[in-house]
Every structure is written in structure tokens, then in C-alpha cells.
Design a protein around this motif. Structure first.
Motif, PDB file in Angstrom:
ATOM      1  N   PRO A   1       0.828  -1.201   0.000  1.00  0.00           N
ATOM      2  CA  PRO A   1       0.000   0.000   0.000  1.00  0.00           C
ATOM      3  C   PRO A   1       0.865   1.255   0.000  1.00  0.00           C
ATOM      4  CG  PRO A   1      -0.103  -1.094   2.132  1.00  0.00           C
ATOM      5  CD  PRO A   1       0.680  -1.984   1.215  1.00  0.00           C
TER       6      PRO A   1
ATOM      7  N   HIS B   1      -2.757   4.396   1.496  1.00  0.00           N
ATOM      8  CA  HIS B   1      -4.127   3.990   1.829  1.00  0.00           C
ATOM      9  C   HIS B   1      -4.163   2.481   2.055  1.00  0.00           C
ATOM     10  CE1 HIS B   1      -3.773   3.310  -2.498  1.00  0.00           C
ATOM     11  NE2 HIS B   1      -4.717   2.409  -2.357  1.00  0.00           N
ATOM     12  N   ALA B   2      -5.186   2.035   2.744  1.00  0.00           N
ATOM     13  CA  ALA B   2      -5.334   0.593   2.997  1.00  0.00           C
ATOM     14  C   ALA B   2      -5.704  -0.132   1.704  1.00  0.00           C
ATOM     15  CB  ALA B   2      -6.417   0.365   4.045  1.00  0.00           C
TER      16      ALA B   2
ATOM     17  N   GLU C   1      -6.972  -4.139   0.129  1.00  0.00           N
ATOM     18  CA  GLU C   1      -7.474  -5.477   0.424  1.00  0.00           C
ATOM     19  C   GLU C   1      -6.933  -6.447  -0.610  1.00  0.00           C
ATOM     20  OE1 GLU C   1     -11.661  -5.885   1.351  1.00  0.00           O
ATOM     21  OE2 GLU C   1     -11.745  -3.712   1.687  1.00  0.00           O
TER      22      GLU C   1
ATOM     23  N   LEU D   1      -6.299  -7.396   4.906  1.00  0.00           N
ATOM     24  CA  LEU D   1      -6.431  -5.955   4.886  1.00  0.00           C
ATOM     25  C   LEU D   1      -5.079  -5.403   5.326  1.00  0.00           C
ATOM     26  CD1 LEU D   1      -8.046  -3.336   4.645  1.00  0.00           C
ATOM     27  CD2 LEU D   1      -8.686  -3.627   7.054  1.00  0.00           C
ATOM     28  N   CYS D   2      -4.436  -4.655   4.438  1.00  0.00           N
ATOM     29  CA  CYS D   2      -3.089  -4.142   4.698  1.00  0.00           C
ATOM     30  C   CYS D   2      -3.149  -2.631   4.873  1.00  0.00           C
ATOM     31  CB  CYS D   2      -2.161  -4.477   3.537  1.00  0.00           C
ATOM     32  SG  CYS D   2      -2.119  -6.241   3.138  1.00  0.00           S
ATOM     33  N   THR D   3      -2.623  -2.135   5.999  1.00  0.00           N
ATOM     34  CA  THR D   3      -2.621  -0.709   6.289  1.00  0.00           C
ATOM     35  C   THR D   3      -1.195  -0.209   6.459  1.00  0.00           C
ATOM     36  OG1 THR D   3      -2.882  -1.130   8.652  1.00  0.00           O
ATOM     37  CG2 THR D   3      -4.892  -0.752   7.389  1.00  0.00           C
TER      38      THR D   3
ATOM     39  N   ARG E   1       1.502   2.895   7.866  1.00  0.00           N
ATOM     40  CA  ARG E   1       1.684   4.047   8.742  1.00  0.00           C
ATOM     41  C   ARG E   1       3.156   4.406   8.807  1.00  0.00           C
ATOM     42  NH1 ARG E   1       2.469   3.511  14.760  1.00  0.00           N
ATOM     43  NH2 ARG E   1       3.330   1.451  14.988  1.00  0.00           N
TER      44      ARG E   1
ATOM     45  N   VAL F   1       3.876  -1.644   7.531  1.00  0.00           N
ATOM     46  CA  VAL F   1       2.651  -2.187   6.957  1.00  0.00           C
ATOM     47  C   VAL F   1       2.143  -3.277   7.893  1.00  0.00           C
ATOM     48  CG1 VAL F   1       1.610  -3.389   5.006  1.00  0.00           C
ATOM     49  CG2 VAL F   1       3.388  -1.682   4.606  1.00  0.00           C
TER      50      VAL F   1
ATOM     51  N   ASP G   1      -0.863  -6.139   8.558  1.00  0.00           N
ATOM     52  CA  ASP G   1      -1.832  -6.948   7.821  1.00  0.00           C
ATOM     53  C   ASP G   1      -2.734  -7.698   8.789  1.00  0.00           C
ATOM     54  OD1 ASP G   1      -0.802  -6.591   5.070  1.00  0.00           O
ATOM     55  OD2 ASP G   1       0.967  -7.581   5.881  1.00  0.00           O
TER      56      ASP G   1
ATOM     57  N   THR H   1       3.430  -7.837  10.651  1.00  0.00           N
ATOM     58  CA  THR H   1       3.812  -6.450  10.434  1.00  0.00           C
ATOM     59  C   THR H   1       5.161  -6.423   9.735  1.00  0.00           C
ATOM     60  OG1 THR H   1       2.649  -5.779  12.435  1.00  0.00           O
ATOM     61  CG2 THR H   1       4.291  -4.256  11.591  1.00  0.00           C
TER      62      THR H   1
END
Length: 70
Positions: A14, A17-18, A20, A33-35, A37, A46, A48, A61
């Protein structure tokens, strides 16, 4: 991502943004779902949330950049 050495799902990391992902492993539906920061200047993390057959299976992570996690 791989399961027992076989690709279960694939995609770019990503960027802002997140995202899928979805795939299949050993006959079961797999999703994530990967986010993203920022954890430090020039360092991204990242996280997950991985689901197998609609049940939470793992929360790996990944960190990339100049700062060490921790």
C-alpha cells in the motif's frame, strides 16, 4: 503472501491507503487488509490482518526504512 511456500495472494504494498487482497490456499479463501503508517522519518510500517475462511488467522507487520522498529 505465501502459505506453506505457495503463493496465496499477491499485490503491491500500500502507498498511502489501505488495500485489500484475496486469494486461495489449500482450498480455503484467504484475504488480507493491509494498512500503512509512518513510524519515523523515511520509515514505513505495513500491518496486515489476514483471514482464512473468514476467521482471523494472523497479523504480521513489515517495516521498511532507516529506523529500527521497537
Amino acid at each position: 503472501m505465501t502459505v506453506k511456500g505457495r503463493v496465496a495472494m499477491r499485490g503491491d504494498m500500500p502507498r498511502g491507503h489501505a488495500v485489500e487482497r484475496a486469494g486461495n490456499a489449500e482450498g480455503a479463501n484467504v484475504s488480507a487488509l493491509c494498512t500503512l503508517r509512518m513510524v519515523a522519518a523515511a520509515t514505513l510500517q505495513v500491518g496486515d490482518l489476514v483471514m482464512v475462511a473468514n476467521e482471523r488467522a494472523s497479523t504480521p507487520t513489515f517495516t521498511a526504512g532507516t529506523a529500527r522498529p521497537g
